[in-house]
Design a protein around this motif. Structure first.
Motif, PDB file in Angstrom:
ATOM      1  N   THR B  88       0.872  -1.176   0.000  1.00  0.00           N
ATOM      2  CA  THR B  88       0.000   0.000   0.000  1.00  0.00           C
ATOM      3  C   THR B  88       0.905   1.221   0.000  1.00  0.00           C
ATOM      4  OG1 THR B  88      -0.092  -0.058   2.418  1.00  0.00           O
ATOM      5  CG2 THR B  88      -1.934  -1.071   1.247  1.00  0.00           C
ATOM      6  N   ALA B  89       0.337   2.344  -0.392  1.00  0.00           N
ATOM      7  CA  ALA B  89       1.143   3.559  -0.506  1.00  0.00           C
ATOM      8  C   ALA B  89       1.769   3.935   0.835  1.00  0.00           C
ATOM      9  CB  ALA B  89       0.273   4.703  -1.029  1.00  0.00           C
ATOM     10  N   ASP B  90       1.075   3.626   1.936  1.00  0.00           N
ATOM     11  CA  ASP B  90       1.618   4.052   3.231  1.00  0.00           C
ATOM     12  C   ASP B  90       2.713   3.126   3.765  1.00  0.00           C
ATOM     13  OD1 ASP B  90      -0.249   2.063   3.663  1.00  0.00           O
ATOM     14  OD2 ASP B  90      -0.815   2.823   5.634  1.00  0.00           O
ATOM     15  N   ARG B  91       2.885   1.964   3.164  1.00  0.00           N
ATOM     16  CA  ARG B  91       3.962   1.080   3.611  1.00  0.00           C
ATOM     17  C   ARG B  91       5.248   1.270   2.792  1.00  0.00           C
ATOM     18  NH1 ARG B  91       3.363  -3.449   6.715  1.00  0.00           N
ATOM     19  NH2 ARG B  91       4.392  -4.832   5.245  1.00  0.00           N
ATOM     20  N   LEU B  92       5.135   1.861   1.643  1.00  0.00           N
ATOM     21  CA  LEU B  92       6.296   2.002   0.754  1.00  0.00           C
ATOM     22  C   LEU B  92       7.411   2.884   1.340  1.00  0.00           C
ATOM     23  CD1 LEU B  92       7.487   1.157  -1.936  1.00  0.00           C
ATOM     24  CD2 LEU B  92       6.099   2.916  -3.050  1.00  0.00           C
ATOM     25  N   PRO B  93       7.091   4.025   1.974  1.00  0.00           N
ATOM     26  CA  PRO B  93       8.186   4.850   2.516  1.00  0.00           C
ATOM     27  C   PRO B  93       9.052   4.104   3.531  1.00  0.00           C
ATOM     28  CG  PRO B  93       6.138   6.111   2.439  1.00  0.00           C
ATOM     29  CD  PRO B  93       5.776   4.693   2.114  1.00  0.00           C
ATOM     30  N   ARG B 124       6.632   0.137 -10.434  1.00  0.00           N
ATOM     31  CA  ARG B 124       7.481   1.303 -10.117  1.00  0.00           C
ATOM     32  C   ARG B 124       8.086   1.170  -8.723  1.00  0.00           C
ATOM     33  NH1 ARG B 124       3.444   3.696 -13.019  1.00  0.00           N
ATOM     34  NH2 ARG B 124       2.227   4.187 -11.156  1.00  0.00           N
ATOM     35  N   ALA B 125       7.290   0.700  -7.774  1.00  0.00           N
ATOM     36  CA  ALA B 125       7.817   0.499  -6.417  1.00  0.00           C
ATOM     37  C   ALA B 125       8.989  -0.480  -6.452  1.00  0.00           C
ATOM     38  CB  ALA B 125       6.707  -0.014  -5.496  1.00  0.00           C
ATOM     39  N   CYS B 126       8.829  -1.573  -7.183  1.00  0.00           N
ATOM     40  CA  CYS B 126       9.901  -2.575  -7.265  1.00  0.00           C
ATOM     41  C   CYS B 126      11.135  -2.007  -7.948  1.00  0.00           C
ATOM     42  CB  CYS B 126       9.403  -3.810  -8.012  1.00  0.00           C
ATOM     43  SG  CYS B 126       8.202  -4.779  -7.073  1.00  0.00           S
ATOM     44  N   LEU B 127      10.922  -1.252  -9.011  1.00  0.00           N
ATOM     45  CA  LEU B 127      12.075  -0.679  -9.731  1.00  0.00           C
ATOM     46  C   LEU B 127      12.781   0.369  -8.871  1.00  0.00           C
ATOM     47  CD1 LEU B 127      10.574  -0.462 -13.351  1.00  0.00           C
ATOM     48  CD2 LEU B 127      12.207  -2.155 -12.456  1.00  0.00           C
ATOM     49  N   ASP B 128      12.011   1.132  -8.088  1.00  0.00           N
ATOM     50  CA  ASP B 128      12.629   2.103  -7.172  1.00  0.00           C
ATOM     51  C   ASP B 128      13.455   1.381  -6.102  1.00  0.00           C
ATOM     52  OD1 ASP B 128      11.566   4.221  -8.548  1.00  0.00           O
ATOM     53  OD2 ASP B 128       9.930   4.612  -7.135  1.00  0.00           O
ATOM     54  N   LEU B 129      12.919   0.291  -5.599  1.00  0.00           N
ATOM     55  CA  LEU B 129      13.673  -0.482  -4.604  1.00  0.00           C
ATOM     56  C   LEU B 129      14.920  -1.090  -5.246  1.00  0.00           C
ATOM     57  CD1 LEU B 129      10.661  -2.105  -2.750  1.00  0.00           C
ATOM     58  CD2 LEU B 129      12.427  -0.708  -1.647  1.00  0.00           C
ATOM     59  N   LEU B 130      14.792  -1.545  -6.470  1.00  0.00           N
ATOM     60  CA  LEU B 130      15.924  -2.142  -7.187  1.00  0.00           C
ATOM     61  C   LEU B 130      17.069  -1.141  -7.358  1.00  0.00           C
ATOM     62  CD1 LEU B 130      16.367  -4.957  -8.446  1.00  0.00           C
ATOM     63  CD2 LEU B 130      15.610  -4.002 -10.626  1.00  0.00           C
ATOM     64  N   LYS B 131      16.714   0.147  -7.515  1.00  0.00           N
ATOM     65  CA  LYS B 131      17.758   1.172  -7.640  1.00  0.00           C
ATOM     66  C   LYS B 131      18.585   1.294  -6.363  1.00  0.00           C
ATOM     67  CE  LYS B 131      15.225   4.084 -10.890  1.00  0.00           C
ATOM     68  NZ  LYS B 131      14.175   5.110 -10.839  1.00  0.00           N
ATOM     69  N   LEU B 132      18.007   0.865  -5.236  1.00  0.00           N
ATOM     70  CA  LEU B 132      18.742   0.902  -3.968  1.00  0.00           C
ATOM     71  C   LEU B 132      19.625  -0.337  -3.826  1.00  0.00           C
ATOM     72  CD1 LEU B 132      16.009   2.417  -1.626  1.00  0.00           C
ATOM     73  CD2 LEU B 132      17.984   3.561  -2.664  1.00  0.00           C
TER      74      LEU B 132
END
Lengths: 286, 286, 286
Positions: B88-93, B124-132
């Motif tokens: 959910t959007a609130d768990r992503l941060p 997008r969430a997965c790709l953002d995490l992958l950048k880390l």
């Protein structure tokens, strides 16, 4: 596991029960073959059991619930399951949106109004979801009574019922007529009605009530059965209830208590064969 | 449980398999002795099984996920596990912050991109995490393909794969090269690659796919194995997959279905001994 | 299952142990008969086990936690259980409100300060809840030490303890005196104190620590026992700990590892009979 289709029943009821049993097997076989994708927006207590019951039956569960994903994901699914247990204000918009998207895409969706009468907030949420006309609503006697009356239950025991299912038959029929949904009431005998017809699914064992989320799980199974026979939700609901109850009966035969029953039920659901279903699935007029 | 290290394989492969088996035992023994603290930010369906798998392997799980605690708690852990199921959007941060803190402290972290291709938001969430730059990424064929292509999967079945792991080898190698992460693809044979080397972890049984959260749980086990051998994540990933699969094989020998397999798998993981691991752990070049 | 009430203990201790065993049976029987409604605001890892343990003991769990429902629902319950595992900022107001409503209605409530020392945020939340004077607080040695000291634990292992319960006796007594709560500390021997009296509940097996949420579940069971004997929370806490530990001992006798122990424990709790409780429940002065 007693053969409930034999005995002192008149011949036409026996025939009808046999026909229901054939239907139950056809539905289960179809779920195993098609492996329908069931989107589950369900409470946190039930997620593990719901997913495992669906997998054991041959369906494919997906616990995707947020508003960012629903418009894109719900159209890919074969049915939607919404369960209001552990409701919070921030989860409700996803439920409402998913039901709306399912309707827009002509996907069947199934509502489990857990503890509908526990509070005004919860009751209003359930009534708002009901207005989106679920294909099927399944609850226990107290939950169906609360929806029918539209009032909070002063004696609410949360997710546990203080009413028997048979007491709720008139309420269920009336609710089915006003909502346009198939209504199922779980209890010693599970009742299914479309507002005109009423059948009883008589499989099951009392100890299932001592395992959390069995009600949630059978509602998820209804969603899987409706997914593979969407034009006949009355029949799919009755057969799903019967199959789940039958898995419980088989599981009970070697259980030492609620936890081994839970394990055995899932194993039995996975292993159910044609002969057992044809002999023991027990749905009949009531 | 067939001894897969024997038979018609050339001698150097047998030697290599024996060497991997010794490695697998050394890693498991090390997890049991060190009891690494594994922070798990995982989906709600998997929490129970993930925690129990980590405990049975000898690790110490901590399900701490909120932004108020991460800056203080993540530095105390030995590895971090992030799983995007029930996103959910609130768990992503919290996920993004924890990955960043883990990087800042040189802690290994492992990503499970559940249903990566199910929606644009999730991808997008997965790709953002992958950048880390996770130390390891483990998914099924469909998930790894979605990350590799960077596109939503129109045929997504949620957490279930519609691709075999072997189909995804080229995608996995390429993803490992571009991301700098070890990439593992679960399937009939589990594939592990660092972009150059590729090995297959061949333990496991098909029925594991009928139990929810087994994928999530083996990824958590990878985090525990990487925690105790952080400079060799390629090796730790392969041995964790092998050990989990071997526990599944042992569990299967007395299982009556998915639920008893789940119980038996955890018991087997807890009881695995040196002889069994040395004889049956099955990792080899592919 | 060794009969720990026999052996070399002085006669007055044996008598006292027998009296505690009678009390334990009376409490369990009362839970089974009254089926108290226990509101559980607990962490996501534990929900399944907590609900199943309460159901197996004869209680009725309700996982209702949101601020919209608490003012209406909490007054209908017989006890409240609050557990801060998987804490997030948005769940804390519901916990605080529920504790306040429980106090306003003279309902007993029980706090499980999971991983209290893991971060400043979590510690402050626990201390704020403690100010609302829970009827009982149960934690492991590290959690009780963190509450007593009011400081973050630099060596925190999350929900796992790095202290033995017996080390925490002085801290527990002091905390009970300052808070006005009964304080229980789980460990090889479970300690219960009201600040003056101290007893040890000696049932249980070490492998329970390898199953997630057993601590959460026994705290929920304490809430059920306090619900049916609210004027004697010291006694109810000790008997709940003893009954849960005894179910673990019985479960262990046929267990192959942590997962079968979990199944057997729930089955045993459901099936516990008078003779077994009277012979094996083991609470005594310490």
């Amino acid at each position: 596991m007693e053969d409930k289709t034999q005995g002192h029943q008149p011949k036409n009821i026996v025939e009808s029960t046999k026909s229901w049993a054939r239907q139950a097997w056809a539905h289960l076989e179809s779920v195993r073959q098609a492996s329908p994708l069931i989107q589950c927006i369900t409470n946190f207590v039930s997620m593990d059991l719901v997913a495992n019951v669906l997998l054991s039956a041959g369906a494919s569960p997906a616990m995707i619930s947020c508003v960012e994903e629903i418009p894109e994901f719900t159209p890919k699914t074969h049915a939607l399951y919404i369960n209001v247990g552990t409701l919070t204000a921030d989860r409700l918009p996803g439920m409402m949106m998913a039901a709306q998207v399912a309707n827009d895409c002509n996907k069947p969706w199934v509502l489990d109004p857990v503890a509908a009468g526990a509070s005004g907030f919860r009751l209003r949420a359930c009534l708002d979801l009901l207005k989106l006309r679920p294909t099927v609503v399944r609850g226990n006697g107290s939950e169906i009574m609360a929806l029918f009356k539209g009032s909070v239950d002063e004696n609410s025991k949360g997710a546990d019922s203080t009413h028997e299912s048979t007491d709720a038959v008139a309420a269920a029929k009336s609710l089915a007529q006003s909502s346009g949904s198939i209504v199922a009431v779980s209890g010693a005998v599970d009742i299914v009605t479309d507002g005109q017809r009423v059948v009883g699914a008589k499989n099951g064992v009392a100890m299932l009530q001592k395992i959390t989320a069995t009600g949630c799980s059978v509602t998820a199974l209804i969603a899987a059965f409706v997914a593979i026979d969407p034009s006949r939700p009355f029949e799919a609901t009755a057969t799903a209830l019967s199959i789940f109850g039958l898995a419980g009966e088989i599981g009970m035969s070697k259980a030492n208590g609620p936890a081994s029953l839970r394990t055995n039920l899932i194993d039995a659901l996975h292993g159910l064969d044609r002969t057992t279903v044809l002999q023991h699935a027990n749905v009949s007029n009531i």
